[in-house]
Design a protein around this motif. Structure first.
Motif, PDB file in Angstrom:
ATOM      1  N   GLN A   1      51.118 -21.867 -75.402  1.00  0.00           N
ATOM      2  CA  GLN A   1      50.013 -22.553 -76.060  1.00  0.00           C
ATOM      3  C   GLN A   1      48.740 -22.473 -75.219  1.00  0.00           C
ATOM      4  O   GLN A   1      47.645 -22.279 -75.761  1.00  0.00           O
ATOM      5  CB  GLN A   1      50.400 -24.003 -76.338  1.00  0.00           C
TER       6      GLN A   1
ATOM      7  N   ALA B   1      57.206 -20.720 -79.109  1.00  0.00           N
ATOM      8  CA  ALA B   1      55.988 -21.349 -79.622  1.00  0.00           C
ATOM      9  C   ALA B   1      55.740 -22.737 -79.052  1.00  0.00           C
ATOM     10  O   ALA B   1      54.600 -23.181 -78.944  1.00  0.00           O
ATOM     11  CB  ALA B   1      56.031 -21.411 -81.145  1.00  0.00           C
TER      12      ALA B   1
ATOM     13  N   ARG C   1      51.198 -21.269 -86.192  1.00  0.00           N
ATOM     14  CA  ARG C   1      52.292 -21.375 -85.228  1.00  0.00           C
ATOM     15  C   ARG C   1      52.754 -19.956 -84.908  1.00  0.00           C
ATOM     16  O   ARG C   1      53.280 -19.257 -85.762  1.00  0.00           O
ATOM     17  CB  ARG C   1      53.434 -22.176 -85.838  1.00  0.00           C
TER      18      ARG C   1
END
Length: 332
Positions: free
Chosen positions: A111, A105, A99
Motif C-alpha cells: 500500500q 494487497a 484493490r
C-alpha cells in the motif's frame, strides 16, 4: 426441500438488497477528487492547494473503516492556510481506490508503494506523511522503504507493535478466502449499518463525534461488499504486519511526531505510541488529556501544530545538511 428453498430465497433477497444499497451509496457519494492510474489500478486522491506561496506537500493516509475524507475534512483547510499542498489518499480497496496487489494487497508495504507512486505521478517528490490508526502501518512502511520520499512522519493514534489478543471475529471472518465474500455481501452491510453510529461513538469516546461526521466523511462507502472485505483483510493482516515491520523502526531517520489521546479505547497507546517513541530515534510523543481515538477531529488545532512542528524539524535538518554539504564542497 422447504428449508432449502427458504434459504435460497433469503440469500437471493439479501444479495439483491446489497446490490441496490451499493448503487444508492455510490450515487450519493460519487468519486470526487482525482483517480490516479499507477499500473494495475487507480488511487483516488482528494487535494487542496496551498494558499499563497507553497511550502511543500503533506500526504494524509486514513485508518481502518474509513477513506480519504476522514483526515481531509479534519485538517486540510488549516494546512492549506499554512501554505501546504494537501493530498489525502484512499488506501487500496478503500473509498474509490482500486484493490490491487493480489494476495499481498493488505500489506502496508504494498500500500505504501502504491500511494507513493500516485503522489509522484501528481508531481510530489517528497512529502510530510501524516497517518491515522491502522494507516500508521503504511506510513511506517513508507518511512522504512522510501526514506527519500518521507520528509517527516506524523503518527496519530497509530497501530505499530504486536499487541495481546487478536482482532474482532467479524474481521477474521470477512477476510476468510471462502467465507469472507458471502459474509461481506449478505450479512455485513445491514449489520454494520445498524451499528454504525454506535461504532463511531466508540471510536470517539469519551469525546462526542462532530455533527454529521458520518455524512462528511462518507463513511457509508464502507458498506459496499468489496470495500468492507478490503477493510477486513487489512485489519486481519495487521498482526503479521506489525511483527514484520516493528523490528526495523530504529532505522527510521525522518523527524517523527506521535500524538495520541490518553483515553484511546481502540488501540493501546502504551504499546503503540509509547513503543514508537522508544524505538524511532528522536521521535517525540504528545499525549492529549481526555482525548480518544480521533485527536484530529477532537483537537485539530493541536494536531495541525504538531504536523507543522514536524515539517519545521525537517526543514531545519535539510538546511543543516545543505550547509554541511556546502562546507564540504569548499574544503574538498
Amino acid at each position: 426441500m422447504t428449508i432449502v428453498l427458504f434459504l435460497l430465497i433469503l440469500i437471493g433477497s439479501l444479495s439483491a438488497l446489497t446490490a441496490v444499497e451499493t448503487r444508492r451509496i455510490e450515487q450519493r457519494y460519487p468519486p470526487d477528487g482525482t483517480r490516479v492510474e499507477i499500473g494495475g489500478g487507480a488511487i483516488r486522491v482528494l487535494e487542496r492547494p496551498a494558499e499563497g506561496e507553497e511550502r511543500g506537500a503533506i500526504l494524509l493516509i486514513h485508518g481502518a473503516s474509513g477513506n480519504a475524507a476522514d483526515l481531509f475534512v479534519a485538517v486540510s483547510a488549516r494546512l492549506s492556510r499554512a501554505g501546504f499542498r494537501v493530498l489525502s489518499f484512499d488506501r487500496p480497496g478503500h473509498g474509490w481506490s482500486d484493490r490491487f496487489g493480489g494476495r499481498d494487497a493488505a500489506s502496508p508495504v504494498v500500500q505504501a508503494e502504491a500511494l507513493r507512486r500516485a503522489a509522484q505521478k501528481l508531481g510530489v517528490a517528497r512529502a510530510v506523511v501524516v497517518v491515522h490508526s491502522l494507516g500508521g502501518l503504511a506510513g511506517l512502511a513508507m518511512a522504512l522503504h522510501h526514506p527519500d520520499f518521507v520528509r517527516a512522519l506524523v503518527l496519530i493514534a497509530p497501530v505499530s507493535h504486536p499487541w495481546p489478543g487478536g482482532v474482532a471475529w467479524y474481521y477474521t471472518l470477512g477476510a476468510h478466502p471462502w467465507l469472507g465474500p458471502p459474509f461481506c455481501r449478505l450479512v455485513a452491510p445491514p449489520a454494520v449499518r445498524l451499528r454504525m453510529r454506535a461504532a463511531v461513538a466508540g471510536v470517539f469516546a469519551p469525546n462526542r463525534p462532530p455533527r454529521d461526521f458520518i455524512e462528511f466523511t462518507r463513511l457509508p462507502l464502507l458498506l459496499r461488499p468489496l470495500h468492507f472485505r478490503a477493510n477486513c483483510e487489512d485489519v486481519a493482516y495487521a498482526a503479521a504486519a506489525v511483527a514484520a515491520l516493528s523490528p526495523g523502526y530504529g532505522a527510521i531517520r525522518a523527524p517523527t511526531e506521535i500524538v495520541t489521546g490518553d483515553s484511546d479505547g481502540v488501540v493501546y497507546a502504551h504499546i503503540h505510541s509509547e513503543g514508537l517513541a522508544r524505538d524511532i530515534p528522536g521521535a517525540r510523543l504528545t499525549t492529549l488529556a481526555g482525548v480518544g481515538h480521533a485527536p484530529h477531529h477532537v483537537a485539530p488545532d493541536r494536531v495541525v501544530g504538531i504536523i507543522l512542528a514536524a515539517e519545521q524539524r525537517a526543514a531545519e535538518r535539510e538546511a543543516a545538511f545543505a550547509t554541511a554539504s556546502g562546507v564540504n564542497d569548499l574544503t574538498a
